[in-house]
Design a protein around this motif. Sequence first.
Motif, short mmCIF file in Angstrom:
data_model
loop_
_atom_site.label_atom_id
_atom_site.label_comp_id
_atom_site.label_asym_id
_atom_site.label_seq_id
_atom_site.Cartn_x
_atom_site.Cartn_y
_atom_site.Cartn_z
N SER A 256 0.77 -1.12 -0.09
CA SER A 256 -0.13 -0.18 -0.05
C SER A 256 0.92 1.36 -0.12
N GLU A 257 0.25 2.45 -0.52
CA GLU A 257 1.09 3.45 -0.54
C GLU A 257 0.87 4.05 0.86
N THR A 258 0.45 3.40 1.81
CA THR A 258 0.47 4.17 3.13
C THR A 258 1.47 3.64 3.95
N ASN A 259 2.28 2.63 3.50
CA ASN A 259 3.50 1.95 4.31
C ASN A 259 4.76 2.09 3.45
N ALA A 260 5.63 1.46 4.01
CA ALA A 260 7.00 1.70 3.52
C ALA A 260 7.24 0.94 2.26
N ASN A 261 6.45 0.11 1.80
CA ASN A 261 6.64 -0.86 0.71
C ASN A 261 5.65 -0.34 -0.55
N ALA A 262 5.34 1.16 -0.57
CA ALA A 262 4.66 1.73 -1.65
C ALA A 262 5.20 1.38 -2.94
N GLN A 263 4.45 1.12 -4.00
CA GLN A 263 4.89 0.62 -5.43
C GLN A 263 4.50 2.07 -6.16
N VAL A 264 5.55 2.91 -6.43
CA VAL A 264 5.29 4.31 -6.90
C VAL A 264 6.14 4.20 -8.16
N ILE A 265 5.52 4.62 -9.48
CA ILE A 265 6.20 4.26 -10.73
C ILE A 265 6.41 5.81 -11.25
N ASP A 266 7.46 6.07 -11.82
CA ASP A 266 7.54 7.54 -12.60
C ASP A 266 7.10 7.34 -13.77
N VAL A 267 6.08 8.07 -14.52
CA VAL A 267 5.50 7.96 -15.77
C VAL A 267 5.64 9.24 -16.39
N SER A 268 6.33 10.37 -15.66
CA SER A 268 6.41 11.73 -16.14
C SER A 268 6.71 11.88 -17.64
N LEU A 269 7.56 10.91 -18.29
CA LEU A 269 7.86 11.09 -19.67
C LEU A 269 7.01 10.12 -20.43
N ASP A 270 5.97 9.42 -20.02
CA ASP A 270 5.10 8.33 -20.63
C ASP A 270 3.86 8.74 -20.92
N ASN A 271 3.48 8.15 -22.09
CA ASN A 271 1.83 8.31 -22.55
C ASN A 271 1.06 7.17 -21.87
N TYR A 272 1.69 6.05 -22.28
CA TYR A 272 0.79 4.73 -21.75
C TYR A 272 1.44 3.68 -21.05
N MET A 273 0.88 2.91 -20.29
CA MET A 273 1.51 2.24 -19.50
C MET A 273 0.76 0.63 -19.21
N ALA A 274 1.33 -0.39 -19.15
CA ALA A 274 0.75 -1.84 -18.86
C ALA A 274 1.34 -2.20 -17.67
N LEU A 275 0.53 -3.02 -16.82
CA LEU A 275 0.84 -3.75 -15.65
C LEU A 275 0.97 -5.15 -15.81
N ARG A 276 1.77 -5.85 -14.93
CA ARG A 276 2.07 -7.28 -15.09
C ARG A 276 2.40 -7.74 -13.62
N PHE A 277 1.56 -8.93 -13.12
CA PHE A 277 2.05 -9.71 -11.96
C PHE A 277 2.42 -10.93 -12.65
N ARG A 278 3.78 -11.28 -12.18
CA ARG A 278 4.17 -12.68 -12.81
C ARG A 278 5.10 -13.48 -11.54
N CYS A 279 4.52 -14.64 -11.63
CA CYS A 279 5.27 -15.48 -10.86
C CYS A 279 6.46 -16.17 -11.20
N ASP A 280 7.45 -16.28 -10.41
CA ASP A 280 8.79 -16.89 -10.77
C ASP A 280 9.29 -17.89 -9.80
N ALA A 281 8.66 -19.12 -9.97
CA ALA A 281 8.73 -20.17 -9.00
C ALA A 281 9.26 -21.49 -9.69
N SER A 282 8.69 -22.70 -9.46
CA SER A 282 9.32 -23.60 -10.23
C SER A 282 8.35 -24.81 -10.32
#
Length: 287
Positions: free
Chosen positions: A245-271
């Motif tokens: 969450s943005e309310t705690n130390a692990n906030a995920q904030v991404i700089d998009v100041s120079l960008d127009n479009y974005m996509a997001l992805r959750f990906r598992c890297d297990a075995s």
Amino acid sequence: PSEAPSGTPSSLPTLSPSTSPSDNPSSSQPSLSPSASPSDEPSDPTPADPCAAVTCDVIGNVAGLCSAAPTNPLGYQCLWFHDFDSDAGGWIDGGSDAAYSNGSLRIRDNSKGLSAFTTNYFDVSAFSTITVGFFYFATGMESGEDFLLEFSVVEDLNFPPLVDTDGDLGLCEGDCRHNSDCGDGQICFQRKRSEPVPGCTGSGTDRDDYCIREENDWQVQDRWISGSDFDNESDLDNVSWYEISETNANAQVIDVSLDNYMALRFRCDASRNDDMVYIDNVTVKGT
């Protein structure tokens, strides 16, 4: 990337309590204060986050902003919130190792894009930063295995149209059956009906599958490691959800100041297929 999240699960689980989670969590997630014997039909708490009030939560090819998206006193604007109670909310499963599982996004194994849930590209040109929040828990993940939040940014949406053709298949062409049907660096994107195809435009032929880029210039925003950032849940009748969450130390904030479009992805890297991560209550905000 943000600071590593706490190893202690959040005391605030998801917004829709679960009555008795199973290996495939039910469509209802744990309550804010789970009782020892939850009721059969627990009520949803009143959401404190204004993003929970956003109704236009399904992402299109260019989601833009919800016309009624609320703004909080800190100035952020909600792009969307989804609790996945009824569907995947516009997130696209990459294949056999990603599935909408009764109220959560479930990713497993380590099959690159096949082990991922992805959004289509959405407009971020009005913002300087994008903040992502979510809840998660994991089962079966060996120590050192992880899952990731990734993003991709582009300047325009001039993607190739979906085309049905015979013979050798190229980018955004179908109907493919196997990855080997596609060109170098491409995989066959399997559809159940007419789901959007990442990196392509148009709807194509219902139930046809199309070739896409295997990796679409994804950048790692952060990763969460088993045994360090989280522990596996062994008692699925009493799941503890971790909060990002943005309310705690692990906030995920991404700089998009120079960008127009974005996509997001959750990906598992297990075995293995029984290495699973469940994701719920995803919030995306812009400032």
